[in-house]
Design a protein around this motif. Structure first.
Motif, short mmCIF file in Angstrom:
data_model
loop_
_atom_site.label_atom_id
_atom_site.label_comp_id
_atom_site.label_asym_id
_atom_site.label_seq_id
_atom_site.Cartn_x
_atom_site.Cartn_y
_atom_site.Cartn_z
N LEU A 93 -13.00 9.32 1.05
CA LEU A 93 -11.60 9.38 1.47
C LEU A 93 -11.37 8.48 2.69
O LEU A 93 -10.38 7.72 2.73
CB LEU A 93 -11.23 10.83 1.81
CG LEU A 93 -9.81 11.06 2.36
CD1 LEU A 93 -8.76 10.55 1.40
CD2 LEU A 93 -9.61 12.54 2.66
N GLY A 94 -12.26 8.55 3.66
CA GLY A 94 -12.13 7.70 4.84
C GLY A 94 -12.24 6.23 4.49
O GLY A 94 -11.53 5.39 5.06
N GLY A 95 -13.11 5.91 3.54
CA GLY A 95 -13.24 4.53 3.12
C GLY A 95 -11.99 4.01 2.44
O GLY A 95 -11.57 2.86 2.66
N ARG A 96 -11.36 4.85 1.63
CA ARG A 96 -10.12 4.45 0.97
C ARG A 96 -9.01 4.19 1.99
O ARG A 96 -8.25 3.22 1.87
CB ARG A 96 -9.68 5.52 -0.02
CG ARG A 96 -10.57 5.63 -1.26
CD ARG A 96 -10.09 6.72 -2.20
NE ARG A 96 -8.78 6.40 -2.74
CZ ARG A 96 -8.57 5.66 -3.84
NH1 ARG A 96 -9.60 5.16 -4.50
NH2 ARG A 96 -7.36 5.44 -4.28
N ILE A 97 -8.95 5.05 3.00
CA ILE A 97 -7.96 4.85 4.07
C ILE A 97 -8.22 3.52 4.78
O ILE A 97 -7.30 2.73 5.02
CB ILE A 97 -8.01 6.01 5.07
CG1 ILE A 97 -7.51 7.30 4.42
CG2 ILE A 97 -7.17 5.69 6.32
CD1 ILE A 97 -7.72 8.54 5.26
N ALA A 98 -9.49 3.29 5.12
CA ALA A 98 -9.84 2.08 5.86
C ALA A 98 -9.54 0.81 5.06
O ALA A 98 -9.05 -0.18 5.61
CB ALA A 98 -11.33 2.12 6.23
N HIS A 99 -9.80 0.85 3.76
CA HIS A 99 -9.57 -0.34 2.94
C HIS A 99 -8.07 -0.59 2.72
O HIS A 99 -7.62 -1.74 2.69
CB HIS A 99 -10.29 -0.21 1.61
CG HIS A 99 -11.78 -0.28 1.73
ND1 HIS A 99 -12.44 -1.34 2.32
CD2 HIS A 99 -12.76 0.59 1.35
CE1 HIS A 99 -13.74 -1.13 2.29
NE2 HIS A 99 -13.96 0.04 1.72
N ARG A 100 -7.32 0.47 2.57
CA ARG A 100 -5.88 0.31 2.33
C ARG A 100 -5.13 -0.15 3.57
O ARG A 100 -4.15 -0.88 3.47
CB ARG A 100 -5.29 1.63 1.82
CG ARG A 100 -5.69 1.97 0.39
CD ARG A 100 -4.99 3.22 -0.09
NE ARG A 100 -5.31 3.52 -1.48
CZ ARG A 100 -4.79 4.54 -2.16
NH1 ARG A 100 -3.95 5.38 -1.55
NH2 ARG A 100 -5.13 4.73 -3.41
N ALA A 101 -5.57 0.32 4.74
CA ALA A 101 -4.86 -0.01 5.99
C ALA A 101 -5.65 -0.99 6.85
O ALA A 101 -5.40 -1.10 8.04
CB ALA A 101 -4.60 1.28 6.78
N ARG A 102 -6.57 -1.73 6.24
CA ARG A 102 -7.51 -2.55 7.01
C ARG A 102 -6.83 -3.64 7.83
O ARG A 102 -7.43 -4.15 8.78
CB ARG A 102 -8.53 -3.19 6.08
CG ARG A 102 -7.95 -4.13 5.03
CD ARG A 102 -9.06 -4.67 4.13
NE ARG A 102 -8.54 -5.52 3.07
CZ ARG A 102 -8.12 -5.07 1.89
NH1 ARG A 102 -8.15 -3.76 1.65
NH2 ARG A 102 -7.67 -5.89 0.96
#
Length: 244
Positions: free
Chosen positions: A88-97
């Protein structure tokens, strides 16, 4: 000012022009959250961590060997929850990178909700936690810490991983002048270690002399403050907001 003190000072009150901008003090706050939450999980939920996955891997070996007080199921549940949170944290990081401040804000919002849910669950369950409550708390907190760890990894603020201190302590020793190094970043590394220690100490005192769920409430308060602070960072267009 002594270099160690200057390093510590610029971590707590960072230079706005620094590549990591205002992120370091927020990462210190998250390090303290880790100490609070792991104090609760270890002392209240049994011999299980929700942030320190190295511990759970070792605990799994202890449990398989038949050591008393260790649960293979609990350790595996924590590992699975943490991994789910990291996804979940990775998805957030990639989407808002494109904006590091936005990455932190979105992740903190998720973590705050999860820790609040854990606190409410603990309070509603009363003083004695059944198996269902125990695993629900492991799941909620494991996911929360997985989100935090993935976010810290994405933000990559040096020496502020928020959940792992092994490399931090190694860096203090191996980079010291005694070891032939320059002694750099000792102040920041010492602050990170201290933040974890203080979180664990306060968490343990809260459990042993107060309410078992009090560490979660304190972690929630810190996370709310961090989420609000991170919201203000989403409006910045300074250089530190750009991806590394």
């Amino acid at each position: 000012m002594h270099p160690v003190l200057r390093d510590a000072w610029t971590t707590v009150v960072p230079d706005p022009a620094d590549r990591h901008g205002p992120l370091p003090p927020l990462m210190l706050a998250l390090t303290m959250v880790t100490g609070l939450v792991d104090a609760f999980s270890y002392l209240v939920l049994g011999h299980v961590f929700v942030a320190n996955m190295t511990g759970n891997v070792v605990f799994s070996g202890f449990a398989i060997a038949g050591a008393a007080g260790f649960s293979l199921t609990a350790s595996l549940a924590a590992l699975a929850a943490f991994a789910a949170g990291a996804v979940l944290g990775g998805r957030i990081a990639h989407r808002a990178r494109a904006h590091r401040g936005l990455v932190l804000h979105l992740a903190l919002a998720q973590e705050t909700i999860l820790v609040l849910a854990a606190y409410v669950t603990a309070q509603l369950a009363g003083p004695a936690y059944g198996a269902g409550t125990r695993y629900a708390l492991i799941a909620l907190l494991g996911i929360a810490m997985g989100v935090q760890n993935a976010t810290a990894r994405a933000l990559a603020v040096p020496d502020l991983t928020t959940t792992v201190l092994t490399l931090t302590i190694t860096g203090m020793a191996s980079d010291s002048k005694v070891a032939g190094g320059r002694g750099g970043k000792i102040g920041r590394r010492a602050l990170s270690t201290t933040a974890m220690f203080v979180g664990g100490l306060i968490g343990a005192v809260s459990v042993l002399h107060g309410s078992p769920a009090l560490p979660l409430l304190l972690a929630f308060v810190l996370l709310v403050a961090g989420t609000v602070a991170a919201l203000t960072l989403t409006r910045s267009d300074a250089d530190w907001t750009s991806p590394l």
